[in-house]
Design a protein around this motif. Structure first.
Motif, PDB file in Angstrom:
ATOM      1  N   SER A  12     -10.501   0.100  -3.919  1.00 47.06           N
ATOM      2  CA  SER A  12     -10.502   0.663  -2.611  1.00 47.06           C
ATOM      3  C   SER A  12     -11.199   1.818  -2.653  1.00 47.06           C
ATOM      4  CB  SER A  12      -8.852   2.126  -2.338  1.00 47.06           C
ATOM      5  OG  SER A  12      -7.387   0.752  -2.983  1.00 47.06           O
ATOM      6  N   ASP A  54       0.900  -0.584  -0.328  1.00 50.01           N
ATOM      7  CA  ASP A  54      -0.492   0.322  -0.399  1.00 50.01           C
ATOM      8  C   ASP A  54       0.791   1.541   0.320  1.00 50.01           C
ATOM      9  OD1 ASP A  54      -2.277  -1.890   0.053  1.00 50.01           O
ATOM     10  OD2 ASP A  54      -2.660  -1.525   1.882  1.00 50.01           O
ATOM     11  N   SER A  83       2.845   0.780  -7.092  1.00 47.21           N
ATOM     12  CA  SER A  83       2.223   1.310  -5.935  1.00 47.21           C
ATOM     13  C   SER A  83       3.202   3.305  -5.286  1.00 47.21           C
ATOM     14  CB  SER A  83       1.604   1.344  -4.228  1.00 47.21           C
ATOM     15  OG  SER A  83       2.627   0.576  -3.884  1.00 47.21           O
ATOM     16  N   ASP A  88      -3.594   0.242  -3.687  1.00 45.77           N
ATOM     17  CA  ASP A  88      -3.083  -0.569  -3.038  1.00 45.77           C
ATOM     18  C   ASP A  88      -2.752  -1.515  -3.927  1.00 45.77           C
ATOM     19  OD1 ASP A  88      -3.497  -3.030  -1.487  1.00 45.77           O
ATOM     20  OD2 ASP A  88      -5.539  -3.395  -1.309  1.00 45.77           O
ATOM     21  N   SER A 144      -8.173   2.030   2.129  1.00 44.62           N
ATOM     22  CA  SER A 144      -7.349  -0.179   0.946  1.00 44.62           C
ATOM     23  C   SER A 144      -8.594  -0.766   1.196  1.00 44.62           C
ATOM     24  CB  SER A 144      -6.592   0.123   0.881  1.00 44.62           C
ATOM     25  OG  SER A 144      -6.191  -0.801   2.747  1.00 44.62           O
TER      26      SER A 144
END
Length: 519
Positions: free
Chosen positions: A351, A239, A270, A260, A455
């Protein structure tokens, strides 16, 4: 008896004189001597067009002891032109050297210089009192802003306290928070809002010419926790949390986002989105709506939609050329752009972002700012099928369907993605998985509200109403950063417990909460 004329010894000469002699010898004093010692100390913020270095003195020396007839002229040259020191305790009178006996010729000049300095300080005090008593009346009768009062305040601050301005840190925001209470805004020239960010306090000008430019974000805090595999070992946290304030240099624009990651290289994806996406959005906003200082509301819906869509498409293109293997790796992105009372949510994946606001009847209500993009939703399913993809759960060898619906190639059991929109995921993108964000606009119409972006480590086992109850239970009229931190800690803790109860693994859990308040 003839009188004896005694010459006073200076401190430096006294050190060089031998003390073994029973009677000091009188030496003839030279007519002129070069003394290299600090002589002139100027406390003004500006000297000869240059700002002095903090902590160092601006010293002029090379003083020659003049003859008797030249003393008056030298005293005239040493008179200070103007002193801008705002504190009498720090005042230093130019030309005064208390280690030496002063000539009576200099005393009247020193008195005049001291009188002039006191007059300057008194004038500045009167100006400050006048500014405070004006009560922000900075508009003329015709409604146009008046520059006289603002100009006087800026000049007063720059002249009287040049070294007292706080240095505003621009450090990156992480999961910590400032343990300070938010103090109410006071009627003064400049105020400091505490607890505004995780690593800094922001200096805010209270002279607001347009109510639409009001800054609604009062506090924010974030927390991210890595998940665990089936053996209870902590895995890599995929994340990423994005927090950006003063987007584009505009004080009331913020970005709050959670990404996420998934797949082998999901954490790299990410992290790259966290690094690049805010700048891309800023550039697209400038291209589509310009550099305007006003809030971007519903009248800019078409421009915002275009800017956000182009930003996400460019981010997808950058991912395909960045060197990260995104064949089976990608990330979700739930992003909220705040501009005054306007909230713009651009979302891809599962998310989620919600707004919990207090109504006029003191009851709290949750507004969904995003929708989870699951492959079995009618519009998502139609797009995937038309792209020659397949949507169904994982089927075991004995024909049992396990887990949620996933995206597959038409004739292969890959990639098995459990969402219909994402960044990266090259194979899934060939069968209808899209990076085009779903954009929802909402205008805040309450005095206080909580923005929650998290998330699916949170949303997997928690509903919106459950999160609302946890958040509201910690609410108080004067919210503090510590209270906001307690909310995040409790949600992460309860989410971890739910994962242990419901599954063998624990997903990564990330959440960011912003407290919005209309002042």
């Amino acid at each position: 008896m003839n009188p004896v004329r005694v010459f006073p010894l200076k401190f430096n000469e006294l050190q060089n004189t031998q003390s073994t002699s029973s009677s000091p010898q009188l030496k003839k004093k030279p007519t002129q001597k070069l003394i290299e010692k600090p002589f002139l100390l100027n406390m003004s913020p500006i000297l000869n067009g240059q700002s002095p270095i903090k902590g160092k003195f601006n010293v002029k020396r090379l003083t020659v002891i003049p003859k008797q007839e030249e003393k008056f002229q030298l005293a005239q040259q040493q008179r200070p032109s103007q002193s801008t020191s705002s504190s009498p305790k720090k005042r230093v009178i130019s030309g005064a050297n208390y280690a030496e006996s002063q000539s009576p010729m200099k005393l009247p000049n020193l008195r005049r210089a001291d009188t002039q300095l006191n007059n300057n300080i008194q004038n500045k005090d009167e100006t400050l009192q006048e500014m405070k008593s004006s009560k922000r009346k900075d508009t003329t009768t015709d409604g146009t802003p008046s520059q006289q009062i603002r100009g006087s305040i800026i000049k007063l601050i720059s002249e009287s306290a040049p070294d007292s301005r706080p240095s505003v840190s621009r450090a990156k925001l992480a999961s910590q928070t400032v343990e300070q209470e938010v103090k109410p805004k006071v009627s003064s020239q400049m105020v400091m809002l505490h607890g505004r960010s995780t690593s800094q306090a922001t200096l805010v000008n209270t002279f607001i010419l347009d109510n639409e430019m009001q800054d609604y974000v009062n506090l924010y805090h974030s927390k991210s926790q890595a998940g665990q595999n089936g053996q209870g070992q902590t895995k890599t946290n995929q994340d990423s949390i994005i927090i950006t304030n003063n987007l584009g240099g505009i004080k009331n624009r913020y970005i709050f986002s959670v990404c996420d990651g998934h797949g082998v290289y999901g954490h790299y994806v990410s992290q790259l989105v966290k690094k690049l996406l805010p700048n891309i959005i800023d550039q697209q906003l400038k291209s589509n709506i310009g550099m305007q200082e006003k809030d971007i509301g519903e009248n800019h819906y078409a421009s915002i939609t275009k800017a956000m869509t182009q930003s996400f498409q460019k981010m997808q293109k950058d991912l395909s050329n960045c060197g990260i293997d995104v064949t089976f790796s990608g990330t979700t992105c739930s992003l909220v752009l705040i501009s005054g009372p306007h909230l713009w949510c651009a979302n891809i994946g599962d998310s989620r972002a919600i707004l919990i606001q207090q109504q006029n009847n003191q009851k709290w209500k949750t507004i969904e700012l995003s929708n989870d993009h699951k492959p079995d939703l009618p519009e998502e399913y139609k797009r995937i099928i038309s792209s020659k993809g397949r949507v169904e759960p994982y089927i075991s060898e004995n024909g049992e369907m396990i887990g949620p619906p996933r995206v597959w190639l038409l004739h292969d059991q890959i990639p098995g993605l459990a969402m219909s929109r994402s960044f990266g995921d090259y194979v899934a993108s060939t069968v209808g998985v899209s990076c085009e964000p779903e954009i929802i606009h909402y205008r805040m119409n309450a005095n206080q509200a909580f923005l929650v972006v998290a998330s699916d480590g949170v949303w997997e086992f928690f509903s919106n109403d459950e999160i609302q109850k946890i958040v509201v239970s910690h609410w108080q009229p004067n919210m503090t950063a510590k209270k906001l931190s307690e909310i995040c800690d409790q949600i992460v803790k309860l989410s971890t417990q739910r994962w242990h109860q419901e599954d063998e693994v624990v997903d990564d859990i990330s959440i960011v909460i912003a407290y919005l308040q209309k002042t």
